[in-house]
Structure formats: structure tokens, C-alpha cells
Design an enzyme around this catalytic site. Sequence first.
Site, PDB file in Angstrom:
ATOM      1  N   GLU A 167       1.063  -1.314  -0.062  1.00 34.07           N
ATOM      2  CA  GLU A 167       0.020  -0.013   0.071  1.00 34.07           C
ATOM      3  C   GLU A 167       0.737   1.247   0.041  1.00 34.07           C
ATOM      4  O   GLU A 167       1.713   1.368   0.906  1.00 34.07           O
ATOM      5  CB  GLU A 167      -1.074  -0.023   1.144  1.00 34.07           C
ATOM      6  CG  GLU A 167      -1.754   1.197   1.164  1.00 34.07           C
ATOM      7  CD  GLU A 167      -2.797   1.295   2.522  1.00 34.07           C
ATOM      8  OE1 GLU A 167      -3.767   1.916   2.403  1.00 34.07           O
ATOM      9  OE2 GLU A 167      -2.066   0.741   3.388  1.00 34.07           O
ATOM     10  N   LYS A 205      -5.096  20.591  -8.684  1.00 29.90           N
ATOM     11  CA  LYS A 205      -4.377  21.757  -9.597  1.00 29.90           C
ATOM     12  C   LYS A 205      -3.562  20.899 -10.700  1.00 29.90           C
ATOM     13  O   LYS A 205      -2.951  19.876 -10.415  1.00 29.90           O
ATOM     14  CB  LYS A 205      -3.567  22.855  -9.070  1.00 29.90           C
ATOM     15  CG  LYS A 205      -4.358  23.566  -7.873  1.00 29.90           C
ATOM     16  CD  LYS A 205      -3.474  24.392  -7.211  1.00 29.90           C
ATOM     17  CE  LYS A 205      -4.400  25.437  -6.311  1.00 29.90           C
ATOM     18  NZ  LYS A 205      -3.275  26.396  -5.629  1.00 29.90           N
ATOM     19  N   ASP A 231     -12.720   8.919  -2.157  1.00 31.47           N
ATOM     20  CA  ASP A 231     -13.918   9.389  -1.906  1.00 31.47           C
ATOM     21  C   ASP A 231     -14.175  10.626  -2.750  1.00 31.47           C
ATOM     22  O   ASP A 231     -15.218  11.595  -3.242  1.00 31.47           O
ATOM     23  CB  ASP A 231     -14.194  10.152  -0.715  1.00 31.47           C
ATOM     24  CG  ASP A 231     -12.838  11.284  -0.371  1.00 31.47           C
ATOM     25  OD1 ASP A 231     -11.755  10.917  -0.663  1.00 31.47           O
ATOM     26  OD2 ASP A 231     -13.331  12.491  -0.172  1.00 31.47           O
ATOM     27  N   ASP A 246      -3.908  11.908  -1.745  1.00 32.30           N
ATOM     28  CA  ASP A 246      -4.076  13.297  -1.861  1.00 32.30           C
ATOM     29  C   ASP A 246      -4.506  13.626  -3.512  1.00 32.30           C
ATOM     30  O   ASP A 246      -3.791  13.131  -4.277  1.00 32.30           O
ATOM     31  CB  ASP A 246      -2.773  14.104  -1.771  1.00 32.30           C
ATOM     32  CG  ASP A 246      -3.333  15.706  -1.832  1.00 32.30           C
ATOM     33  OD1 ASP A 246      -3.912  16.167  -2.441  1.00 32.30           O
ATOM     34  OD2 ASP A 246      -2.549  16.149  -0.802  1.00 32.30           O
ATOM     35  N   THR A 251     -10.491   2.025   5.415  1.00 29.30           N
ATOM     36  CA  THR A 251      -9.392   2.935   5.940  1.00 29.30           C
ATOM     37  C   THR A 251     -10.061   3.985   7.075  1.00 29.30           C
ATOM     38  O   THR A 251     -11.273   4.162   7.088  1.00 29.30           O
ATOM     39  CB  THR A 251      -8.583   3.602   4.796  1.00 29.30           C
ATOM     40  OG1 THR A 251      -9.579   4.807   4.419  1.00 29.30           O
ATOM     41  CG2 THR A 251      -8.286   2.776   3.649  1.00 29.30           C
ATOM     42  N   GLU A 252      -9.038   4.757   7.722  1.00 26.50           N
ATOM     43  CA  GLU A 252      -9.701   5.794   8.620  1.00 26.50           C
ATOM     44  C   GLU A 252     -10.593   6.998   7.651  1.00 26.50           C
ATOM     45  O   GLU A 252     -11.521   7.167   8.211  1.00 26.50           O
ATOM     46  CB  GLU A 252      -8.372   6.465   9.420  1.00 26.50           C
ATOM     47  CG  GLU A 252      -7.639   5.422  10.167  1.00 26.50           C
ATOM     48  CD  GLU A 252      -6.599   4.866   9.484  1.00 26.50           C
ATOM     49  OE1 GLU A 252      -5.677   4.317  10.283  1.00 26.50           O
ATOM     50  OE2 GLU A 252      -6.327   5.027   8.277  1.00 26.50           O
ATOM     51  N   TYR A 253      -9.903   7.191   6.723  1.00 28.32           N
ATOM     52  CA  TYR A 253     -11.042   8.059   6.105  1.00 28.32           C
ATOM     53  C   TYR A 253     -11.942   7.535   5.352  1.00 28.32           C
ATOM     54  O   TYR A 253     -13.143   8.308   5.220  1.00 28.32           O
ATOM     55  CB  TYR A 253      -9.901   8.685   4.748  1.00 28.32           C
ATOM     56  CG  TYR A 253      -9.070   9.885   5.117  1.00 28.32           C
ATOM     57  CD1 TYR A 253      -9.227  10.978   5.849  1.00 28.32           C
ATOM     58  CD2 TYR A 253      -7.628   9.492   4.908  1.00 28.32           C
ATOM     59  CE1 TYR A 253      -8.264  11.939   6.016  1.00 28.32           C
ATOM     60  CE2 TYR A 253      -6.637  10.545   5.240  1.00 28.32           C
ATOM     61  CZ  TYR A 253      -6.938  11.417   5.747  1.00 28.32           C
ATOM     62  OH  TYR A 253      -5.980  12.565   6.070  1.00 28.32           O
ATOM     63  N   ASP A 296       9.568   7.429   0.982  1.00 29.42           N
ATOM     64  CA  ASP A 296       8.612   8.327   0.011  1.00 29.42           C
ATOM     65  C   ASP A 296       8.462   7.174  -1.046  1.00 29.42           C
ATOM     66  O   ASP A 296       9.094   6.785  -1.736  1.00 29.42           O
ATOM     67  CB  ASP A 296       9.369   9.265  -0.489  1.00 29.42           C
ATOM     68  CG  ASP A 296       8.715  10.553  -1.122  1.00 29.42           C
ATOM     69  OD1 ASP A 296       7.771   9.970  -1.918  1.00 29.42           O
ATOM     70  OD2 ASP A 296       8.826  11.617  -1.024  1.00 29.42           O
TER      71      ASP A 296
END
Length: 215
Positions: free
Chosen positions: A44, A122, A154, A118, A191-193, A96
Site C-alpha cells: 500500500e 490543480k 472519495d 491526496d 481505511t480511517e478516511y 517516500d
Amino acid sequence: MRLRNIPGAKETLQQHPAIMIQNPTQHKGKWNQLFNNDHPIYVEVGTGKGKFLVGMSKLYPDINFIGVEKYESVLVRALEHVNEQDQPNLKFLNEDVNDILTFFDVGEIDRFFINFTDPWPKNRHEKRRLTYKGFLTMYEQLLKKGGEVHFKTDNQGLFEYSLESFSGYGMSLHNVSLDLHRSGMKNNVKTEYEEKFSKKGMRIYRCEAKFKTGS
């Protein structure tokens, strides 16, 4: 959203070398030796607080899971959910994702998960999206032939962009869901989100993208 700095986070991670793997480059091409088995390896990218991988490692003990997360203060929270003795099939890397080719070898991974990354909305930040073609190139190198990327978000805009990115790269799409929690999917680990957003009645988008070629 600003990340809250946790004093001593780096030192805390170093106190758990069995699960928080230091110097992952030395394990490149040899991760199965670290796990001491030949089970599939699922990775992941951007694992956050680790709820998803902790749940997956419990549900699928015959699969090895590795979470990659660059923020120390976030990864410390993953330790709160883990029983290191009972979950030998779970490891975390404080790294990273841009450096992923340095600590995994060609054809070493069986599946990638990208969850609630994320969206970088833009246009000038397109290359930072984890479903951008530049990242897909890296995933393809590391995956075994026919390897898959499983994606959840989401964000409708990011989902539409990702579907186009996957298709444009020549990947085939499977199990595309525009409302995951009404799809009847079994064994979906949140997941948490995902928990947070679904409680607010927000849709969760999900798909599986498969490379037609691979290592």
C-alpha cells in the site's frame, strides 16, 4: 490538512525494528526472505495510520503486506493498531513512494493498493497524483506479470482522472464501483478516511486496474 507533529516520532519508529523496517534498500529483491516465506507481497502506497493494512493482514494471514508512508508522525499511529507478535505478515516503511524503485525489485510485488490519496486537484500538480502515468510505470516494473492496482477514493474528480489514466496506459479495468458500500462487496476493509467519509453519507469510489504486461 496540517499534520500534527509528534515529538520523538522517529525514535519511536526505531524502537520497533521487527515491523518498522529500516534501510529497506538492503531488502530489495529479498523481501520474502525477511518474511521467511514465499507468500504474495501486497504493497500500500501512502498507508497513513495503517488501519487498512492492519485489517488486511489479519484477514489474509497467507499474504505479506507492506505499507509505505513518508510521514513519521502519521506512521507512529499505525503502531497503536498492531500486535507485532500476532501479525508477522505486516511491515511498514517510513519512505517516500517516489523512491519505490530503490527498495523493491522488478517483478517482486503482486499487488498495489492506493487508498484515499491526496487528489492534487490543480493541473500543475498532476505528476504528484499516485495514479499519474509516471507512477504507473514504476508500479508496472515492480509487479509480476498481470499485476493489479486496487484504488479507492472519495474524490469523484480524482476517480475519473484515474480511470482515464489507467485506461490510457493500456490497463484493463475491473470491479468498477461508483458507490462501494452499496455494491455488496465482501471483505472490504475500511481505511480511517473511508470510515469518516462514509459516516457522512459520502460515496466511496473503487476500481481494480490490471496491467496487460509485466515482469
